[in-house]
Design a protein around this motif. Structure first.
Motif, PDB file in Angstrom:
ATOM      1  N   LYS A  55       0.830  -1.222   0.000  1.00  0.00           N
ATOM      2  CA  LYS A  55       0.000   0.000   0.000  1.00  0.00           C
ATOM      3  C   LYS A  55       0.860   1.266   0.000  1.00  0.00           C
ATOM      4  N   LEU A  56       1.951   1.230   0.767  1.00  0.00           N
ATOM      5  CA  LEU A  56       2.846   2.400   0.790  1.00  0.00           C
ATOM      6  C   LEU A  56       3.503   2.629  -0.568  1.00  0.00           C
ATOM      7  N   ALA A  57       3.895   1.542  -1.215  1.00  0.00           N
ATOM      8  CA  ALA A  57       4.494   1.672  -2.558  1.00  0.00           C
ATOM      9  C   ALA A  57       3.528   2.390  -3.485  1.00  0.00           C
ATOM     10  N   ASP A  58       2.263   1.988  -3.414  1.00  0.00           N
ATOM     11  CA  ASP A  58       1.235   2.597  -4.247  1.00  0.00           C
ATOM     12  C   ASP A  58       1.090   4.080  -3.892  1.00  0.00           C
ATOM     13  N   LYS A  59       1.019   4.356  -2.594  1.00  0.00           N
ATOM     14  CA  LYS A  59       0.858   5.734  -2.124  1.00  0.00           C
ATOM     15  C   LYS A  59       1.985   6.632  -2.614  1.00  0.00           C
ATOM     16  N   TYR A  60       3.219   6.130  -2.579  1.00  0.00           N
ATOM     17  CA  TYR A  60       4.373   6.932  -2.980  1.00  0.00           C
ATOM     18  C   TYR A  60       4.731   6.754  -4.449  1.00  0.00           C
ATOM     19  N   ASN A  61       3.808   6.106  -5.182  1.00  0.00           N
ATOM     20  CA  ASN A  61       4.000   5.955  -6.618  1.00  0.00           C
ATOM     21  C   ASN A  61       5.330   5.285  -6.961  1.00  0.00           C
ATOM     22  N   THR A  62       5.692   4.291  -6.144  1.00  0.00           N
ATOM     23  CA  THR A  62       6.904   3.532  -6.453  1.00  0.00           C
ATOM     24  C   THR A  62       6.524   2.061  -6.635  1.00  0.00           C
ATOM     25  N   VAL A  63       7.481   1.181  -6.724  1.00  0.00           N
ATOM     26  CA  VAL A  63       7.185  -0.217  -7.056  1.00  0.00           C
ATOM     27  C   VAL A  63       7.800  -1.145  -6.016  1.00  0.00           C
ATOM     28  N   ILE A  64       7.370  -2.414  -6.049  1.00  0.00           N
ATOM     29  CA  ILE A  64       7.988  -3.395  -5.158  1.00  0.00           C
ATOM     30  C   ILE A  64       8.508  -4.579  -5.988  1.00  0.00           C
ATOM     31  N   VAL A  65       9.560  -5.190  -5.460  1.00  0.00           N
ATOM     32  CA  VAL A  65      10.106  -6.428  -6.027  1.00  0.00           C
ATOM     33  C   VAL A  65      10.274  -7.425  -4.877  1.00  0.00           C
ATOM     34  N   PRO A  66       9.586  -8.582  -4.928  1.00  0.00           N
ATOM     35  CA  PRO A  66       9.811  -9.591  -3.887  1.00  0.00           C
ATOM     36  C   PRO A  66      11.138 -10.316  -4.129  1.00  0.00           C
ATOM     37  N   PHE A  67      11.844 -10.657  -3.056  1.00  0.00           N
ATOM     38  CA  PHE A  67      13.198 -11.207  -3.145  1.00  0.00           C
ATOM     39  C   PHE A  67      13.346 -12.383  -2.189  1.00  0.00           C
ATOM     40  N   GLY A  68      13.800 -13.528  -2.712  1.00  0.00           N
ATOM     41  CA  GLY A  68      14.019 -14.705  -1.870  1.00  0.00           C
ATOM     42  C   GLY A  68      15.473 -14.793  -1.472  1.00  0.00           C
ATOM     43  N   LEU A  69      16.272 -15.463  -2.312  1.00  0.00           N
ATOM     44  CA  LEU A  69      17.701 -15.556  -2.046  1.00  0.00           C
ATOM     45  C   LEU A  69      18.524 -15.037  -3.212  1.00  0.00           C
ATOM     46  N   GLY A  70      17.840 -14.566  -4.240  1.00  0.00           N
ATOM     47  CA  GLY A  70      18.582 -14.037  -5.385  1.00  0.00           C
ATOM     48  C   GLY A  70      19.207 -15.104  -6.266  1.00  0.00           C
ATOM     49  N   SER A  71      18.646 -16.320  -6.259  1.00  0.00           N
ATOM     50  CA  SER A  71      19.244 -17.376  -7.098  1.00  0.00           C
ATOM     51  C   SER A  71      18.575 -17.493  -8.465  1.00  0.00           C
ATOM     52  N   SER A  72      17.762 -16.525  -8.839  1.00  0.00           N
ATOM     53  CA  SER A  72      17.119 -16.606 -10.156  1.00  0.00           C
ATOM     54  C   SER A  72      18.164 -16.454 -11.256  1.00  0.00           C
ATOM     55  N   LEU A  73      17.817 -16.902 -12.457  1.00  0.00           N
ATOM     56  CA  LEU A  73      18.775 -16.958 -13.562  1.00  0.00           C
ATOM     57  C   LEU A  73      18.380 -16.097 -14.750  1.00  0.00           C
ATOM     58  N   GLU A  74      17.290 -15.351 -14.614  1.00  0.00           N
ATOM     59  CA  GLU A  74      16.858 -14.495 -15.728  1.00  0.00           C
ATOM     60  C   GLU A  74      16.598 -13.061 -15.294  1.00  0.00           C
ATOM     61  N   GLY A  75      17.167 -12.677 -14.186  1.00  0.00           N
ATOM     62  CA  GLY A  75      17.020 -11.292 -13.739  1.00  0.00           C
ATOM     63  C   GLY A  75      15.668 -10.967 -13.133  1.00  0.00           C
ATOM     64  N   SER A  76      14.905 -12.008 -12.761  1.00  0.00           N
ATOM     65  CA  SER A  76      13.531 -11.794 -12.264  1.00  0.00           C
ATOM     66  C   SER A  76      13.466 -10.834 -11.081  1.00  0.00           C
ATOM     67  N   ILE A  77      14.505 -10.818 -10.272  1.00  0.00           N
ATOM     68  CA  ILE A  77      14.417  -9.996  -9.043  1.00  0.00           C
ATOM     69  C   ILE A  77      15.249  -8.720  -9.117  1.00  0.00           C
TER      70      ILE A  77
END
Lengths: 460, 460
Positions: A55-77
């Motif tokens: 909700k805060l991201a929306d309020k401040y007109n910014t975005v969110i990215v969920p992050f696990g351990l950063g082991s993705s292989l296509e830049g998803s995070i």
């Protein structure tokens, strides 16, 4: 108040950070894709906090990215639109093991090895095993799979229910605890593989399995990679129920031997595993042995002891790291196509030609039971010609797979790396994918620029 | 021109009809739900015709309902908003058998028995087996399953690709031929079970299987239904890989004997089947035998011959018809909950109490390997008290299942019969389901009033 101050008030000051080292840790995954730091990293401890962050991201007109351990292989995070990275490290509890129902309920930050350590006490295991010890939230986000999906299925097959925070901060459940359902649209399937673009997972209910009564693993080595692939195809055609069947080419075996201190013969090899009862397995293995002999199998070694089996699969899981370790300073570019089994042998032949043409170091490994294979190419990201060569290999392999009815990504996800193939792969359905994104995230708050974008390269 | 004339021009005059008998054939399914005739029935022969029909519906501000064979059990195909019923009888070709890839491509009007007859020539079979010889299009629309899903999965697990005509007449493909994919959102899963509310299927690519080397079927009879259910739970807990495990109560066995001319003992019975190799199956069956003895199994009969096995499963598939046949003039109301296995025994106990309280004739059968069971209640639709009693049974059984983390429908779909439980089952996610419907069908052209509606009963 600023966004940073509001976040600090919402969470605790020590769970909201702009520390440069931490921002950099959240700027990249395990791929070659260019890093980009977020504005701020937050560490929620419960679902409500995640909801308030969105909700805060929306309020401040910014975005969110969920992050696990950063082991993705296509830049998803990688947060190319900056904003808030939500790190789920503190949401790493195993909430419930329903032994009788073969179900577990976990938070998204739990890793697969953490879960399996707990499940072992109950005689159970979780089947999906990508190379990395990824978080289950991340594995769900990319619809990960691994060596066992030929028998047990991919991540999407394991998900019974997800608790999801949507773009407006509302909290839903996507499924239930039943083995099957025809009620409503299939939200589980839609969210699995959505890479944080439709919502943030805050709780997962997953299917688990009883540890098999009897397990037998084997390594079969072949004169050529073509013989190896043909042998696998024949085993699958014969209906032998393999639990794992992995192709590892001679170059990858060499890296494995260097990294894992194994002494496997450096020739094209199939790693196999069978799960079942003793009598049934013996009959299956005898049948399999007859088949591989027709394909010039040079030798076959069995691993029945738990320790040597574990060493075998650990070595296989570390193949990507073995290459990274073997070529310091270089990054890895990985292809990930999956296509019908009847097309696999020719596809791998073509991929080998493509790699050899570049002169870049690399190898081929494959979850060949699913007809999914990876080429692992080592590149120097400071040399544009390396990137160019590897990109051309990727493009050739993807175009080959798409022409044969396959997919550009079997298990790694779209991220940004497979973005440019989306229109070609999905055709008219690309408009439907965009419609879904718009319906779920009209403001573009959730991991923008991943999976689908409005702009994409038409000509490949 | 009128809609009727435009349809005649688009198709051929003999494939567009307002004949009263044919309208009535398309006014009902196999359930107790009130019939309603469409305005017109059309018989397209290809995808483009379907696309043009949908466009005409939109132009004339009417609606369409896709129709297979009318074997649905929740009113999914009853055209309460009148309009055009699209009958897929003429789109019944098996287009391709990709033997090596274990895939088939079919038109939606192909039935499961028609497909299996063809596949047998290739040593293959299609696994999903609802009681009726339904069309594959219809089975996809309701995410059907049957006796084999405990091993092979439900309809959703078999779908690799669908060709779909959307509300605006555009034509998309939802998947590809690969065994797995992490590319884009999972449209296959979304369309399977959508009951014609998101699009019309015009072609299906489905997974098929090799006919097992060895098959063994068994009937185990028990003193009480509770012992039978407990035995099944124990078999599943022990990890014995059953291919089928079906519960049939004594009242259903009685109807089966009358209808199928079998002489099965009229006591609670488990029908089982095992698929595999001979040595493995023998070990599994020995283990199973030990387990059922602990639960007062009265007798166990094995059927190894193909003919007697076929008779057994045919009898099981005809259970619903056996009741209908046994009570002329009455209609069947079927419940369809699915819940976690740990809750099954108590749920069935409660369901029995509920049925017995009504005094209505009926029985209980269950795909207990999935913890999905049906009560089959015979009612006189001209007696409001019968409908009232059966509705209360349905409500009690559904509420029980939902309270235990289950679903109101394991395999029959929502149609109109399970509509009123949608809000309770899906909670906040109901808004997401509605959002999906609006995104795909903003004008409400596609089978309106099914799966999700804007109005639903809040209080049950």
């Amino acid at each position: 108040m600023s966004l940073f101050e509001e976040l600090q008030q919402l969470l605790a000051p020590d769970r909201v950070t702009r520390n440069q080292t931490i921002l950099e840790q959240h700027s990249k995954d395990e791929s070659w894709h260019e890093p980009c730091v977020p504005d701020v990293v937050v560490y929620p401890i419960n679902t409500n906090e995640v909801s308030e962050i969105v909700k805060l991201a929306d309020k401040y007109n910014t975005v969110i990215v969920p992050f696990g351990l950063g082991s993705s292989l296509e830049g998803s995070i990688i947060p190319y639109h900056k904003g808030i990275t939500i790190d789920f490290s503190y949401m790493n509890k195993i909430l419930e093991v329903r032994e009788e129902d073969f179900l577990v309920r976990v938070q998204p930050g739990v890793t697969r090895l953490q879960l399996n350590k707990e499940l072992k006490k109950h005689g159970l295991f979780f089947s999906v095993d990508p190379g990395a010890d990824a978080t289950l939230g991340g594995m769900t986000a990319t619809n990960a799979s691994g060596t066992t999906s030929v028998k047990y299925g991919v991540m999407r097959d394991q998900v019974r229910d997800l608790e999801v925070v949507l773009a407006d901060g509302s909290i839903i459940h996507t499924g239930n605890l039943a083995a099957k359902s025809s009620s409503g649209y299939h939200l589980n399937g839609l969210f699995v593989g959505s890479e944080g673009t439709l919502g943030c997972f805050t709780e997962l209910t997953l299917k688990v399995y009883g540890i098999p009564e009897y397990i037998m693993a084997a390594r079969a080595s072949f004169e050529s990679i073509n013989h190896a692939v043909d042998a696998v195809t024949a085993i699958l055609q014969a209906g032998i129920p393999v639990a794992r069947v992995e192709l590892v080419d001679e170059k990858s075996i060499k890296q494995i031997n260097l990294f894992s201190e194994t002494d496997y013969q450096e020739v094209p090899t199939i790693f196999l595993e069978f799960h079942g009862n003793e009598a049934g397995l013996k009959q299956d293995v005898d049948f399999m042995r007859e088949i591989v002999e027709d394909f010039h199998c040079k030798s076959m070694e069995f691993e029945t002891e738990t320790a040597s089996r574990n060493r075998l699969w650990e070595a296989r899981h570390h193949t990507a790291y073995a290459f990274i370790h073997g070529f310091p300073g270089k990054k890895q570019m990985t292809t990930d196509v999956c296509l019908p089994i009847s097309e696999l042998a020719e596809a791998i032949k073509d991929a080998r030609d493509a790699i050899e043409g570049t002169g870049l170091p690399g190898g081929i490994v494959g979850h060949v039971g699913d007809s999914n294979f990876h080429t692992l190419l080592m590149i120097d990201v400071h040399h544009p010609e390396d990137i160019e060569k590897a990109s051309l290999v990727n493009q050739r392999i993807v175009n080959y797979a798409l022409a044969k009815g396959g997919t550009c990504t079997g298990e790694h996800g779209v991220g940004i790396g497979k973005q440019k193939y989306q229109e070609k792969e999905h055709g008219e359905a690309i408009h439907v994918l965009r419609k879904i994104k718009s319906a779920f995230d009209p403001g573009g708050v959730l991991n923008p620029g991943k999976v689908v974008t409005e702009v994409s390269e038409k000509s490949l």
